[in-house]
Design a protein around this motif. Structure first.
Motif, PDB file in Angstrom:
ATOM      1  N   THR A 146     -51.707  23.646  46.624  1.00 26.92           N
ATOM      2  CA  THR A 146     -50.776  22.895  46.220  1.00 26.92           C
ATOM      3  C   THR A 146     -49.320  23.771  46.659  1.00 26.92           C
ATOM      4  N   THR A 147     -49.559  24.845  46.482  1.00 26.93           N
ATOM      5  CA  THR A 147     -48.566  26.040  46.403  1.00 26.93           C
ATOM      6  C   THR A 147     -48.520  26.306  48.040  1.00 26.93           C
ATOM      7  N   ALA A 148     -49.651  26.208  48.832  1.00 20.02           N
ATOM      8  CA  ALA A 148     -50.118  26.578  50.448  1.00 20.02           C
ATOM      9  C   ALA A 148     -49.328  25.682  51.439  1.00 20.02           C
ATOM     10  N   LEU A 149     -49.143  24.346  50.803  1.00 19.40           N
ATOM     11  CA  LEU A 149     -48.321  23.478  51.778  1.00 19.40           C
ATOM     12  C   LEU A 149     -47.203  24.001  51.240  1.00 19.40           C
ATOM     13  N   PRO A 150     -45.945  23.396  51.166  1.00 14.49           N
ATOM     14  CA  PRO A 150     -44.710  23.965  50.620  1.00 14.49           C
ATOM     15  C   PRO A 150     -44.637  25.665  52.010  1.00 14.49           C
ATOM     16  N   VAL A 151     -45.066  26.739  51.399  1.00  8.95           N
ATOM     17  CA  VAL A 151     -45.424  27.886  51.612  1.00  8.95           C
ATOM     18  C   VAL A 151     -45.193  27.463  53.498  1.00  8.95           C
ATOM     19  N   ILE A 182     -57.785  16.243  48.586  1.00 10.09           N
ATOM     20  CA  ILE A 182     -58.183  17.619  47.162  1.00 10.09           C
ATOM     21  C   ILE A 182     -57.775  16.576  46.170  1.00 10.09           C
ATOM     22  N   ALA A 183     -57.535  16.311  45.528  1.00  8.91           N
ATOM     23  CA  ALA A 183     -57.871  15.750  44.637  1.00  8.91           C
ATOM     24  C   ALA A 183     -58.767  14.999  43.875  1.00  8.91           C
ATOM     25  N   ALA A 184     -59.345  14.131  45.356  1.00  8.34           N
ATOM     26  CA  ALA A 184     -60.873  13.791  45.470  1.00  8.34           C
ATOM     27  C   ALA A 184     -62.236  14.474  45.338  1.00  8.34           C
ATOM     28  N   GLU A 185     -61.706  15.976  46.889  1.00  4.85           N
ATOM     29  CA  GLU A 185     -62.464  16.845  46.163  1.00  4.85           C
ATOM     30  C   GLU A 185     -63.133  18.077  44.831  1.00  4.85           C
ATOM     31  N   LEU A 186     -61.839  17.840  44.436  1.00  7.51           N
ATOM     32  CA  LEU A 186     -61.830  18.859  42.951  1.00  7.51           C
ATOM     33  C   LEU A 186     -62.530  17.983  41.721  1.00  7.51           C
ATOM     34  N   THR A 208     -47.850  23.623  40.715  1.00 11.66           N
ATOM     35  CA  THR A 208     -48.168  22.617  41.304  1.00 11.66           C
ATOM     36  C   THR A 208     -46.866  21.719  40.881  1.00 11.66           C
ATOM     37  N   ARG A 209     -46.434  21.356  39.179  1.00  4.32           N
ATOM     38  CA  ARG A 209     -45.324  20.846  39.128  1.00  4.32           C
ATOM     39  C   ARG A 209     -44.004  21.207  39.856  1.00  4.32           C
ATOM     40  N   ASN A 210     -43.828  22.886  39.896  1.00  8.00           N
ATOM     41  CA  ASN A 210     -42.821  23.087  40.485  1.00  8.00           C
ATOM     42  C   ASN A 210     -42.285  23.169  41.661  1.00  8.00           C
ATOM     43  N   ILE A 211     -43.664  22.038  42.526  1.00 12.27           N
ATOM     44  CA  ILE A 211     -43.167  21.952  43.477  1.00 12.27           C
ATOM     45  C   ILE A 211     -42.390  20.800  43.825  1.00 12.27           C
ATOM     46  N   VAL A 212     -42.713  19.905  42.944  1.00 13.69           N
ATOM     47  CA  VAL A 212     -42.219  18.340  42.393  1.00 13.69           C
ATOM     48  C   VAL A 212     -40.985  18.450  41.402  1.00 13.69           C
ATOM     49  N   ALA A 213     -40.567  19.775  41.253  1.00 15.21           N
ATOM     50  CA  ALA A 213     -39.033  19.797  40.426  1.00 15.21           C
ATOM     51  C   ALA A 213     -37.996  20.226  40.981  1.00 15.21           C
ATOM     52  N   GLY A 214     -36.825  19.793  40.417  1.00 15.20           N
ATOM     53  CA  GLY A 214     -35.400  20.280  41.215  1.00 15.20           C
ATOM     54  C   GLY A 214     -34.737  18.785  41.781  1.00 15.20           C
ATOM     55  N   ALA A 215     -34.111  19.268  42.796  1.00 16.65           N
ATOM     56  CA  ALA A 215     -33.126  18.143  43.442  1.00 16.65           C
ATOM     57  C   ALA A 215     -34.053  17.867  44.548  1.00 16.65           C
ATOM     58  N   PRO A 216     -34.575  17.017  45.288  1.00 15.48           N
ATOM     59  CA  PRO A 216     -34.278  15.408  45.162  1.00 15.48           C
ATOM     60  C   PRO A 216     -34.237  14.622  43.968  1.00 15.48           C
ATOM     61  N   PHE A 217     -35.885  15.686  42.813  1.00 15.33           N
ATOM     62  CA  PHE A 217     -36.668  15.614  41.763  1.00 15.33           C
ATOM     63  C   PHE A 217     -36.098  14.294  40.853  1.00 15.33           C
ATOM     64  N   ASP A 218     -35.261  15.702  40.338  1.00 11.30           N
ATOM     65  CA  ASP A 218     -34.681  15.311  39.182  1.00 11.30           C
ATOM     66  C   ASP A 218     -33.273  16.775  38.917  1.00 11.30           C
ATOM     67  N   GLU A 219     -32.845  16.571  38.339  1.00  8.89           N
ATOM     68  CA  GLU A 219     -31.408  17.093  38.053  1.00  8.89           C
ATOM     69  C   GLU A 219     -31.631  18.981  38.455  1.00  8.89           C
ATOM     70  N   ARG A 259     -43.943  13.819  45.994  1.00 18.45           N
ATOM     71  CA  ARG A 259     -44.019  13.150  45.310  1.00 18.45           C
ATOM     72  C   ARG A 259     -45.801  12.930  43.882  1.00 18.45           C
ATOM     73  N   ARG A 260     -46.117  11.297  44.950  1.00 19.76           N
ATOM     74  CA  ARG A 260     -47.337  10.519  44.673  1.00 19.76           C
ATOM     75  C   ARG A 260     -48.304  11.324  45.068  1.00 19.76           C
ATOM     76  N   GLY A 261     -48.070  11.789  45.769  1.00 25.18           N
ATOM     77  CA  GLY A 261     -49.780  12.874  46.094  1.00 25.18           C
ATOM     78  C   GLY A 261     -49.868  13.988  44.931  1.00 25.18           C
ATOM     79  N   TYR A 262     -48.751  15.280  44.350  1.00 24.16           N
ATOM     80  CA  TYR A 262     -48.569  15.704  43.774  1.00 24.16           C
ATOM     81  C   TYR A 262     -49.022  15.422  42.548  1.00 24.16           C
ATOM     82  N   GLU A 263     -48.987  14.752  41.976  1.00 23.01           N
ATOM     83  CA  GLU A 263     -49.046  13.563  41.038  1.00 23.01           C
ATOM     84  C   GLU A 263     -50.335  13.578  40.907  1.00 23.01           C
ATOM     85  N   GLN A 264     -50.991  13.289  42.606  1.00 16.40           N
ATOM     86  CA  GLN A 264     -51.889  12.921  41.777  1.00 16.40           C
ATOM     87  C   GLN A 264     -53.422  13.709  41.662  1.00 16.40           C
ATOM     88  N   VAL A 265     -52.647  15.159  42.102  1.00 15.60           N
ATOM     89  CA  VAL A 265     -53.470  16.385  41.933  1.00 15.60           C
ATOM     90  C   VAL A 265     -53.270  16.898  40.486  1.00 15.60           C
TER      91      VAL A 265
END
Length: 621
Positions: A146-151, A182-186, A208-219, A259-265
């Motif tokens: 999950t962190t590898a993809l943003p990098v 990834i979620a299915a494999e887990l 993983t939560r950090n990756i869907v935090a901050g703008a544009p997900f929330d304040e 966001r939906r993808g990361y929420e699955q994980v």
């Protein structure tokens, strides 16, 4: 000037042995093969085959193509399913069959026979790796998908045109599919009993939560991926309407599919975390998994490229720990320290002289010191190396949003086209746990003359098949990195005895790894036993000891590659020095070790032995 690959030596005629081909010509053939038109023609044909095979392989990985600077399938991400892994292996098997059907080793030069051997070896390793694929932990103590993809998106996806920006957005959308896989494999691996230890989940979920935090997900401040997209779109030569459209589409993709993808994980992680909490021995080695002993033996083979057993590696580690402790005592005598080794460790871990302040200024000083250590290597390097990589090398701090699962320090390779430098990353999450005396050695390992000289150099070699330029073996790569730490002393560095003690402490760190990795996975040590052994026998800070042990538990065997590789390189250097005497030139030795790209240790040994047999000297271009 781009370098040419140095010629493989004829005395390594045995290299073709792995192909079960007839015996090759002896040393005299090497001096003649450039003059034989038939061999040249076959070599060229084989080179074309290898390039086509490499292109076919990377075509199955859009992200690898991007990493290599290619903009093919630029809007897609990789396939993380078992079916994709099977397709990859099936392709490699077909290519190996084609190699054996279409070529005769007797018609090839020694260089080409070496590439043949390495091509075949790579398929053998892929078979072994794929056999045990489902035993691996997707979420480990030192990294996760999950962190590898943003990098990847931030560092690798270049935006030079509107089409590139649209591809960026397309990848944001494709992340829902990838994270679903990834979620299915887990869940699938957990159902089979392969569940990460409990200590993995909390930091993995937080990151993983950090990756869907901050703008544009929330304040709050802009999310790093959103900030990256805005920066890249702003730099485009496009009208405002086009830029606005791209950002609107990017925002929608992030708040939608991404966001939906990361929420699955996150949902899958929560489920498996509950299973981990109910498991006995949940923090132990892989012996607790089904067929765990066989899996660990395979991991040792893959990590060391040797047939060394767990018991042999454990004993090597104990012997090296004892030797290095003795060398440390000599430095303690030099600085007039009269206490025990453990008391010396305690002093270095608690005295403010040996720590950076846990402040922005302290972090900046760490980065400045690391850059200065690398700069002094660059100034002296021509006396020790006949050629240097052209790619730039940068020192960067690990991004805060992935500090919890990032390693202490690591290297990212440059882009072949020069658009991305080599990067030496350092984790500055807690400066109270960083020890100043160790920074010099770590800089030489991760930066120069370590991984950068080795990996960037290989990528720049003209004439070396692409699968060798961009492939790698851990024992070779990490063995060279550890050798580079020792080389720094020969180059005249570590003038401060405390820093020299730090050098020994980082070598000791890798020796302790041999003991603790095999202890955990073969001798059934507990996590606490491994931590206690580390604490008693090494200088690592408390935070780093825990991170290291948890890394070994979740990435079995990998940590053994460093010392095993370094011991082989040092063995080969001593052999060359003894055999060549006054003819030994360290620049030539380094050209031989680095001049064929990353290889298994037995191939490296054959190569050095061949160079010695020919009398040393600069390898032929």
């Amino acid at each position: 000037m781009r370098r040419l690959v140095v010629s493989t030596l004829a005395a390594v005629a045995g290299l073709a042995g792995a192909t079960a081909a007839p015996a090759q010509d002896g040393p005299a053939a090497h001096g003649q093969h450039h003059a034989r038109p038939a061999a040249q023609s076959e070599d060229a044909r084989l080179a074309a085959f290898f390039e086509q095979a490499f292109q076919e392989r990377i075509a199955l990985s859009p992200q690898m193509m991007t990493t290599l600077g290619l903009k093919r399938d630029y809007g897609r991400l990789d396939d993380a399913t078992d079916a994709a892994a099977e397709r990859n292996l099936a392709l490699m098997e077909r290519q190996l069959a084609q190699l054996n059907d279409r070529f005769d080793p007797r018609t090839l030069s020694a260089d080409s026979r070496m590439s043949w051997r390495l091509f075949e070896y790579g398929v053998e390793q892929a078979r072994l790796s794929n056999r045990w694929r489902d035993w691996g932990y997707q979420f480990a103590a030192n990294g996760n998908p999950t962190t590898a993809l943003p990098v990847f998106m931030i560092n690798n996806h270049r935006v030079d045109s509107v089409a590139d920006a649209e591809a960026y957005v397309s990848r944001l959308r494709d992340s829902e599919r990838l994270m679903g896989e990834i979620a299915a494999e887990l869940r699938q691996r957990a159902a089979a009993g392969v569940i990460s230890p409990h200590f993995v989940f909390e930091p993995s979920i937080a990151n993983t939560r950090n990756i869907v935090a901050g703008a544009p997900f929330d304040e709050g401040a802009d999310n790093p991926v959103w900030a990256d997209l805005q920066k890249k779109v702003a730099a485009l030569e496009a009208d405002e309407a086009t830029r606005a459209r791209l950002l609107a589409e990017g925002r929608a993709a992030l708040t939608g599919e991404w966001r939906r993808g990361y929420e699955q994980v996150l949902a899958a992680l929560a489920e498996v975390q509950a299973q981990a909490a109910a498991m006995p021995d949940r923090d132990g080695g892989v012996w607790r998994l089904p067929e765990g002993e066989a899996y660990y033996n395979a991991r040792l083979r893959l990590s060391t490229t040797t047939e060394l057993t767990a018991d042999q590696i454990h004993q090597i580690g104990l012997d090296e720990v004892a030797r290095i402790h003795g060398e440390m005592q000599a430095v303690m005598d030099r600085v007039g320290f009269g206490g025990s080794l453990q008391e010396m460790f305690a002093l270095l871990k608690t005295d403010p002289r040996f720590q950076y302040p846990d402040t922005p200024e302290g972090k900046a000083q760490y980065l400045a010191d690391s850059r200065a250590f690398i700069a002094q290597v660059m100034a002296a390097a021509p006396q020790w190396f006949s050629d240097l990589p052209e790619a730039a090398l940068e020192v960067r701090a690990v991004e805060p949003w992935r500090e919890a699962t990032a390693s202490i320090a690591f290297y990212n390779s440059p882009a072949p086209d020069g658009s991305r430098p080599g990067i030496y990353y350092v984790n500055l999450s807690d400066m109270t746990q960083v020890l100043k005396p160790q920074i010099e050695g770590i800089s030489y390992h991760e930066g120069a003359p370590g991984h950068h000289f080795q990996i960037a150099w290989a990528q720049e070699m003209e004439g070396l098949p692409s699968f060798r330029r961009f492939g790698g073996y851990g024992a070779y790569a990490e063995g060279w990195g550890l050798y580079a730490e020792r080389l720094g002393k020969e180059m005249g560095f570590y003038q401060d005895p405390w820093s020299d003690f730090g050098r020994l402490s980082t070598e000791l760190w890798r020796a302790v790894r041999l003991v603790t990795d095999t202890g955990l996975h073969s001798k059934r040590w507990s996590r606490e036993q491994a931590i206690d052994y580390f604490r008693e026998n090494s200088l690592l800070s408390e935070r780093d000891i825990v991170k290291e042990v948890e890394r070994y538990i979740t990435n079995p065997g990998q940590a053994t590659s460093y010392k095993i590789g370094e011991l082989k390189i040092m063995e080969l250097r001593r052999r060359a020095e003894a055999a060549l005497g006054d003819r030994f030139d360290v620049r030539d030795f380094h050209a031989v070790v680095l001049g064929s790209g990353s290889t298994p240790l037995d191939v490296l040994e054959d190569r050095v032995d061949g160079w010695i047999a020919e009398g040393g000297g600069a390898p032929a271009a």
